[in-house]
Design a protein around this motif. Structure first.
Motif, PDB file in Angstrom:
ATOM      1  N   VAL A  89     -37.342  40.350 -44.223  1.00 44.18           N
ATOM      2  CA  VAL A  89     -37.481  38.961 -43.770  1.00 44.18           C
ATOM      3  C   VAL A  89     -38.307  38.165 -44.774  1.00 44.18           C
ATOM      4  N   ILE A  90     -39.377  38.764 -45.276  1.00 44.10           N
ATOM      5  CA  ILE A  90     -40.223  38.080 -46.268  1.00 44.10           C
ATOM      6  C   ILE A  90     -39.434  37.855 -47.553  1.00 44.10           C
ATOM      7  N   ILE A  91     -38.734  38.874 -48.015  1.00 42.39           N
ATOM      8  CA  ILE A  91     -37.937  38.739 -49.239  1.00 42.39           C
ATOM      9  C   ILE A  91     -36.877  37.654 -49.044  1.00 42.39           C
ATOM     10  N   TRP A  92     -36.230  37.625 -47.881  1.00 44.26           N
ATOM     11  CA  TRP A  92     -35.211  36.614 -47.606  1.00 44.26           C
ATOM     12  C   TRP A  92     -35.835  35.219 -47.633  1.00 44.26           C
ATOM     13  N   GLY A  93     -37.048  35.086 -47.103  1.00 40.32           N
ATOM     14  CA  GLY A  93     -37.755  33.802 -47.142  1.00 40.32           C
ATOM     15  C   GLY A  93     -38.035  33.364 -48.570  1.00 40.32           C
ATOM     16  N   VAL A  94     -38.429  34.304 -49.412  1.00 38.51           N
ATOM     17  CA  VAL A  94     -38.670  34.005 -50.828  1.00 38.51           C
ATOM     18  C   VAL A  94     -37.376  33.528 -51.476  1.00 38.51           C
ATOM     19  N   ILE A  95     -36.297  34.239 -51.212  1.00 37.74           N
ATOM     20  CA  ILE A  95     -34.990  33.885 -51.788  1.00 37.74           C
ATOM     21  C   ILE A  95     -34.575  32.484 -51.328  1.00 37.74           C
ATOM     22  N   SER A  96     -34.737  32.219 -50.055  1.00 34.31           N
ATOM     23  CA  SER A  96     -34.244  30.973 -49.468  1.00 34.31           C
ATOM     24  C   SER A  96     -35.113  29.766 -49.775  1.00 34.31           C
ATOM     25  N   LYS A  97     -36.423  29.948 -49.725  1.00 34.65           N
ATOM     26  CA  LYS A  97     -37.329  28.805 -49.838  1.00 34.65           C
ATOM     27  C   LYS A  97     -37.979  28.662 -51.209  1.00 34.65           C
ATOM     28  N   ASP A  98     -38.383  29.764 -51.791  1.00 36.90           N
ATOM     29  CA  ASP A  98     -39.182  29.705 -53.017  1.00 36.90           C
ATOM     30  C   ASP A  98     -38.347  29.700 -54.296  1.00 36.90           C
ATOM     31  N   LEU A  99     -37.261  30.455 -54.326  1.00 43.71           N
ATOM     32  CA  LEU A  99     -36.469  30.537 -55.562  1.00 43.71           C
ATOM     33  C   LEU A  99     -35.857  29.207 -55.994  1.00 43.71           C
ATOM     34  N   PRO A 100     -35.328  28.403 -55.074  1.00 41.85           N
ATOM     35  CA  PRO A 100     -34.784  27.113 -55.531  1.00 41.85           C
ATOM     36  C   PRO A 100     -35.839  26.230 -56.202  1.00 41.85           C
ATOM     37  N   LYS A 101     -37.048  26.216 -55.661  1.00 40.82           N
ATOM     38  CA  LYS A 101     -38.128  25.422 -56.250  1.00 40.82           C
ATOM     39  C   LYS A 101     -38.538  26.003 -57.602  1.00 40.82           C
ATOM     40  N   LEU A 102     -38.636  27.332 -57.682  1.00 41.99           N
ATOM     41  CA  LEU A 102     -38.983  27.972 -58.948  1.00 41.99           C
ATOM     42  C   LEU A 102     -37.932  27.656 -59.996  1.00 41.99           C
ATOM     43  N   LYS A 103     -36.666  27.699 -59.607  1.00 43.07           N
ATOM     44  CA  LYS A 103     -35.591  27.390 -60.557  1.00 43.07           C
ATOM     45  C   LYS A 103     -35.750  25.974 -61.106  1.00 43.07           C
ATOM     46  N   GLU A 104     -36.032  25.015 -60.247  1.00 45.66           N
ATOM     47  CA  GLU A 104     -36.247  23.632 -60.694  1.00 45.66           C
ATOM     48  C   GLU A 104     -37.382  23.554 -61.711  1.00 45.66           C
ATOM     49  N   GLN A 105     -38.489  24.196 -61.406  1.00 46.08           N
ATOM     50  CA  GLN A 105     -39.658  24.145 -62.289  1.00 46.08           C
ATOM     51  C   GLN A 105     -39.371  24.814 -63.626  1.00 46.08           C
ATOM     52  N   VAL A 106     -38.714  25.954 -63.599  1.00 44.22           N
ATOM     53  CA  VAL A 106     -38.406  26.674 -64.834  1.00 44.22           C
ATOM     54  C   VAL A 106     -37.404  25.878 -65.671  1.00 44.22           C
ATOM     55  N   ASP A 107     -36.400  25.303 -65.022  1.00 51.95           N
ATOM     56  CA  ASP A 107     -35.436  24.478 -65.752  1.00 51.95           C
ATOM     57  C   ASP A 107     -36.142  23.304 -66.427  1.00 51.95           C
ATOM     58  N   MET A 108     -37.087  22.684 -65.722  1.00 50.70           N
ATOM     59  CA  MET A 108     -37.828  21.561 -66.285  1.00 50.70           C
ATOM     60  C   MET A 108     -38.689  22.016 -67.477  1.00 50.70           C
ATOM     61  N   LEU A 109     -39.335  23.162 -67.332  1.00 54.64           N
ATOM     62  CA  LEU A 109     -40.156  23.687 -68.436  1.00 54.64           C
ATOM     63  C   LEU A 109     -39.298  24.036 -69.643  1.00 54.64           C
ATOM     64  N   MET A 110     -38.117  24.594 -69.391  1.00 48.61           N
ATOM     65  CA  MET A 110     -37.209  24.912 -70.518  1.00 48.61           C
ATOM     66  C   MET A 110     -36.799  23.644 -71.239  1.00 48.61           C
ATOM     67  N   ALA A 111     -36.568  22.587 -70.508  1.00 47.28           N
ATOM     68  CA  ALA A 111     -36.161  21.317 -71.128  1.00 47.28           C
ATOM     69  C   ALA A 111     -37.292  20.725 -71.953  1.00 47.28           C
ATOM     70  N   GLN A 112     -38.524  21.015 -71.578  1.00 50.48           N
ATOM     71  CA  GLN A 112     -39.692  20.461 -72.269  1.00 50.48           C
ATOM     72  C   GLN A 112     -40.152  21.318 -73.444  1.00 50.48           C
ATOM     73  N   THR A 113     -39.744  22.585 -73.451  1.00 53.22           N
ATOM     74  CA  THR A 113     -40.230  23.538 -74.453  1.00 53.22           C
ATOM     75  C   THR A 113     -39.170  23.741 -75.526  1.00 53.22           C
ATOM     76  N   THR A 114     -39.551  23.492 -76.760  1.00 54.58           N
ATOM     77  CA  THR A 114     -38.611  23.672 -77.867  1.00 54.58           C
ATOM     78  C   THR A 114     -39.027  24.858 -78.716  1.00 54.58           C
TER      79      THR A 114
END
Length: 116
Positions: A89-114
């Motif tokens: 249940v905890i892992i599913w919560g991480v997958i459902s709630k936390d991973l989408p936000k992490l993906k956004e942040q990582v994508d933004m950092l990749m765009a900023q980092t050359t």
């Protein structure tokens, strides 16, 4: 070398998130996840990789703009060392709630980092 390392770890996180999304497919079903040991282990492994990459990012830059970075590393440690206590249940919560936000942040950092 610093920027290259940052990008490498960010890329690893992106790849693991993409892999988790691929494993789960379009139809996200907790019951199917809970019943499929191979799927659970694959997701847990990707979470381990994400946690390890975040740990390396923190070593390079403690101020990296990733929310709950320490919690991500702690989850990695728990999945590895507390494998017999992992709560689906905890892992599913991480997958459902936390991973989408992490993906956004990582994508933004990749765009900023050359790569230098």
């Amino acid at each position: 070398m610093g920027q290259r390392s940052l990008r490498k770890y960010l890329y690893d996180i992106q790849q693991s998130i993409d892999s988790i999304n691929e494993y789960l497919g379009e139809k996200r079903d907790f019951f199917a996840y809970e019943q499929n040991k191979l799927l659970r282990r694959a997701v847990e492994r990707e979470l381990e990789i994400i946690g390890e990459a975040v740990n390396h990012l923190l070593e390079l830059d403690k101020s990296i703009a990733i929310d709950n970075a320490r919690r991500i590393v702690d989850l990695r440690n728990f999945v590895i060392h507390g494998y017999d206590k992992v709560d689906n249940v905890i892992i599913w919560g991480v997958i459902s709630k936390d991973l989408p936000k992490l993906k956004e942040q990582v994508d933004m950092l990749m765009a900023q980092t050359t790569i230098l």
